[in-house]
Design a protein around this motif. Structure first.
Motif, PDB file in Angstrom:
ATOM      1  N   ALA A  41      27.404  43.283  10.897  1.00  0.00           N
ATOM      2  CA  ALA A  41      27.876  43.479  12.277  1.00  0.00           C
ATOM      3  C   ALA A  41      28.299  44.938  12.489  1.00  0.00           C
ATOM      4  O   ALA A  41      27.958  45.547  13.504  1.00  0.00           O
ATOM      5  N   LYS A  42      29.014  45.503  11.511  1.00  0.00           N
ATOM      6  CA  LYS A  42      29.515  46.874  11.675  1.00  0.00           C
ATOM      7  C   LYS A  42      28.371  47.888  11.661  1.00  0.00           C
ATOM      8  O   LYS A  42      28.512  48.982  12.203  1.00  0.00           O
ATOM      9  N   ARG A  43      27.242  47.530  11.042  1.00  0.00           N
ATOM     10  CA  ARG A  43      26.091  48.441  10.971  1.00  0.00           C
ATOM     11  C   ARG A  43      25.006  48.063  11.976  1.00  0.00           C
ATOM     12  O   ARG A  43      23.890  48.597  11.905  1.00  0.00           O
ATOM     13  N   SER A  44      25.301  47.145  12.890  1.00  0.00           N
ATOM     14  CA  SER A  44      24.216  46.599  13.740  1.00  0.00           C
ATOM     15  C   SER A  44      23.580  47.676  14.613  1.00  0.00           C
ATOM     16  O   SER A  44      22.388  47.607  14.910  1.00  0.00           O
ATOM     17  N   SER A  45      24.346  48.710  15.007  1.00  0.00           N
ATOM     18  CA  SER A  45      23.736  49.753  15.857  1.00  0.00           C
ATOM     19  C   SER A  45      22.679  50.532  15.063  1.00  0.00           C
ATOM     20  O   SER A  45      21.710  51.039  15.637  1.00  0.00           O
ATOM     21  N   GLU A  46      22.830  50.610  13.739  1.00  0.00           N
ATOM     22  CA  GLU A  46      21.820  51.311  12.928  1.00  0.00           C
ATOM     23  C   GLU A  46      20.510  50.513  12.896  1.00  0.00           C
ATOM     24  O   GLU A  46      19.420  51.077  12.879  1.00  0.00           O
ATOM     25  N   PHE A  47      20.638  49.178  12.882  1.00  0.00           N
ATOM     26  CA  PHE A  47      19.428  48.351  12.939  1.00  0.00           C
ATOM     27  C   PHE A  47      18.793  48.455  14.326  1.00  0.00           C
ATOM     28  O   PHE A  47      17.575  48.597  14.450  1.00  0.00           O
ATOM     29  N   THR A  48      19.628  48.420  15.369  1.00  0.00           N
ATOM     30  CA  THR A  48      19.102  48.534  16.740  1.00  0.00           C
ATOM     31  C   THR A  48      18.342  49.852  16.895  1.00  0.00           C
ATOM     32  O   THR A  48      17.268  49.891  17.494  1.00  0.00           O
ATOM     33  N   ALA A  49      18.896  50.932  16.333  1.00  0.00           N
ATOM     34  CA  ALA A  49      18.243  52.246  16.443  1.00  0.00           C
ATOM     35  C   ALA A  49      16.860  52.236  15.782  1.00  0.00           C
ATOM     36  O   ALA A  49      16.010  53.059  16.113  1.00  0.00           O
ATOM     37  N   LYS A  50      16.651  51.306  14.870  1.00  0.00           N
ATOM     38  CA  LYS A  50      15.341  51.188  14.207  1.00  0.00           C
ATOM     39  C   LYS A  50      14.512  50.075  14.840  1.00  0.00           C
ATOM     40  O   LYS A  50      13.603  49.537  14.210  1.00  0.00           O
ATOM     41  N   GLY A  51      14.847  49.700  16.062  1.00  0.00           N
ATOM     42  CA  GLY A  51      14.072  48.681  16.793  1.00  0.00           C
ATOM     43  C   GLY A  51      14.103  47.327  16.110  1.00  0.00           C
ATOM     44  O   GLY A  51      13.123  46.588  16.146  1.00  0.00           O
ATOM     45  N   THR A  52      15.235  47.008  15.500  1.00  0.00           N
ATOM     46  CA  THR A  52      15.321  45.827  14.635  1.00  0.00           C
ATOM     47  C   THR A  52      16.445  44.896  15.074  1.00  0.00           C
ATOM     48  O   THR A  52      17.569  45.345  15.322  1.00  0.00           O
ATOM     49  N   LYS A  53      16.125  43.600  15.150  1.00  0.00           N
ATOM     50  CA  LYS A  53      17.118  42.590  15.496  1.00  0.00           C
ATOM     51  C   LYS A  53      17.589  41.884  14.225  1.00  0.00           C
ATOM     52  O   LYS A  53      16.787  41.641  13.316  1.00  0.00           O
ATOM     53  N   LEU A  54      18.864  41.533  14.205  1.00  0.00           N
ATOM     54  CA  LEU A  54      19.439  40.778  13.091  1.00  0.00           C
ATOM     55  C   LEU A  54      19.597  39.326  13.513  1.00  0.00           C
ATOM     56  O   LEU A  54      19.938  39.042  14.664  1.00  0.00           O
ATOM     57  N   ILE A  55      19.386  38.406  12.557  1.00  0.00           N
ATOM     58  CA  ILE A  55      19.671  36.986  12.816  1.00  0.00           C
ATOM     59  C   ILE A  55      20.072  36.341  11.490  1.00  0.00           C
ATOM     60  O   ILE A  55      19.374  36.502  10.475  1.00  0.00           O
ATOM     61  N   GLY A  56      21.225  35.668  11.484  1.00  0.00           N
ATOM     62  CA  GLY A  56      21.723  35.025  10.270  1.00  0.00           C
ATOM     63  C   GLY A  56      21.476  33.527  10.302  1.00  0.00           C
ATOM     64  O   GLY A  56      21.091  32.969  11.334  1.00  0.00           O
ATOM     65  N   LEU A  57      21.684  32.889   9.168  1.00  0.00           N
ATOM     66  CA  LEU A  57      21.428  31.441   9.049  1.00  0.00           C
ATOM     67  C   LEU A  57      22.267  30.852   7.930  1.00  0.00           C
ATOM     68  O   LEU A  57      22.417  31.469   6.867  1.00  0.00           O
ATOM     69  N   SER A  58      22.791  29.651   8.177  1.00  0.00           N
ATOM     70  CA  SER A  58      23.296  28.834   7.069  1.00  0.00           C
ATOM     71  C   SER A  58      23.229  27.372   7.483  1.00  0.00           C
ATOM     72  O   SER A  58      23.015  27.055   8.666  1.00  0.00           O
ATOM     73  N   ILE A  59      23.420  26.519   6.483  1.00  0.00           N
ATOM     74  CA  ILE A  59      23.387  25.076   6.751  1.00  0.00           C
ATOM     75  C   ILE A  59      24.803  24.654   7.131  1.00  0.00           C
ATOM     76  O   ILE A  59      25.534  24.054   6.348  1.00  0.00           O
ATOM     77  N   ASP A  60      25.192  25.080   8.311  1.00  0.00           N
ATOM     78  CA  ASP A  60      26.508  24.749   8.862  1.00  0.00           C
ATOM     79  C   ASP A  60      26.298  24.377  10.323  1.00  0.00           C
ATOM     80  O   ASP A  60      25.270  24.732  10.921  1.00  0.00           O
ATOM     81  N   SER A  61      27.315  23.723  10.895  1.00  0.00           N
ATOM     82  CA  SER A  61      27.195  23.303  12.304  1.00  0.00           C
ATOM     83  C   SER A  61      27.463  24.493  13.232  1.00  0.00           C
ATOM     84  O   SER A  61      28.065  25.503  12.826  1.00  0.00           O
ATOM     85  N   ILE A  62      27.062  24.337  14.453  1.00  0.00           N
ATOM     86  CA  ILE A  62      27.327  25.389  15.444  1.00  0.00           C
ATOM     87  C   ILE A  62      28.836  25.557  15.655  1.00  0.00           C
ATOM     88  O   ILE A  62      29.326  26.671  15.850  1.00  0.00           O
ATOM     89  N   HIS A  63      29.588  24.460  15.545  1.00  0.00           N
ATOM     90  CA  HIS A  63      31.051  24.551  15.723  1.00  0.00           C
ATOM     91  C   HIS A  63      31.665  25.384  14.598  1.00  0.00           C
ATOM     92  O   HIS A  63      32.560  26.194  14.825  1.00  0.00           O
TER      93      HIS A  63
END
Ligand code: BEZ
Length: 216
Positions: free
Chosen positions: A60-82
């Motif tokens: 999250a703290k580095r997300s602007s560096e990924f955005t600057a490289k035209g890149t989207k982040l998406i995480g995943l785990s086997i947990d509920s939305i809540h």
């Protein structure tokens, strides 16, 4: 290009499987959400765990560096939305982290199974720390797997992404420990004409006919 392989998981060069999922940013279809960007799709073992908390915060703290490289982040785990929503709030409070990228609630394990994120010898209910680098054509360009006990290195993931984008744009390769701004590798010659041709490039750092470096 294939969507899956005999191992049941995408590997380098395969098309990343498409999926529909519930996320902290609403329900989405991966290919539509991707919208021809680069993507870092990463799994973590479980919400409200210490190593994962540090990893999600760093992404999250580095997300602007990924955005600057035209890149989207998406995480995943086997947990509920809540669980995801509550953890997101908690990370804001305890680590001042704004998890501004979507987290997939893969409670039915559909996405984890498609991507080979469940390594059953480790756990049948928690994903390992997987990272998929996916290009704008939805091709898997790199995979990284880390065990439960070791947090990933976001600097290295950014370096890997930058190296892939650099080699795509400049038809070159990158040497060991390469960092942006350093010399790149000239692809090895395929025939005698290539060997002769590179002798004329006095600007190359030449070690032998097959190992030449150049500045970009
Ligand atoms: C952690 O993120 O701290 C963690 C998660 C699963 C197993 C071990 C550690």
């Amino acid at each position: 290009m294939t969507e899956t392989t005999s191992t049941g998981m995408p590997r380098i060069g395969d098309t990343a499987p498409d999926f529909r999922a519930v996320t902290t940013h609403g329900e989405l279809t991966f290919s539509e959400w991707q919208n021809k960007s680069w993507v870092i799709l990463f799994s973590h073992p479980a919400d409200f765990t210490p190593v994962c908390s540090t990893e999600l915060t760093e992404f999250a703290k580095r997300s602007s560096e990924f955005t600057a490289k035209g890149t989207k982040l998406i995480g995943l785990s086997i947990d509920s939305i809540h669980s995801h929503l509550a953890w997101r709030e908690n990370l804001k409070q305890i680590l001042d982290a704004d998890i501004d990228y979507p987290l997939i609630a893969d409670i039915d394990m559909q996405v984890s199974k498609k991507y080979g994120m469940l390594h059953e010898a480790t756990s049948t209910t928690a994903t390992v720390r997987a990272v998929f680098v996916i290009d704008p054509k939805r091709v898997v360009r790199a995979l990284v797997y880390y065990p439960m006990s070791v947090g990933r290195n976001v600097d290295e993931i950014l370096r890997l992404l930058t190296a892939l984008q650099t080699t795509d744009q400049n038809a070159c390769a990158t040497p060991v420990n390469w960092k942006p701004g350093e010399k790149v590798i000239v692809p090895p010659p395929k025939n005698v004409n290539d060997v002769k041709e590179r002798e004329s490039h006095k600007e190359y750092e030449r070690y032998d006919f097959y190992l030449n470096k150049k500045s970009l």
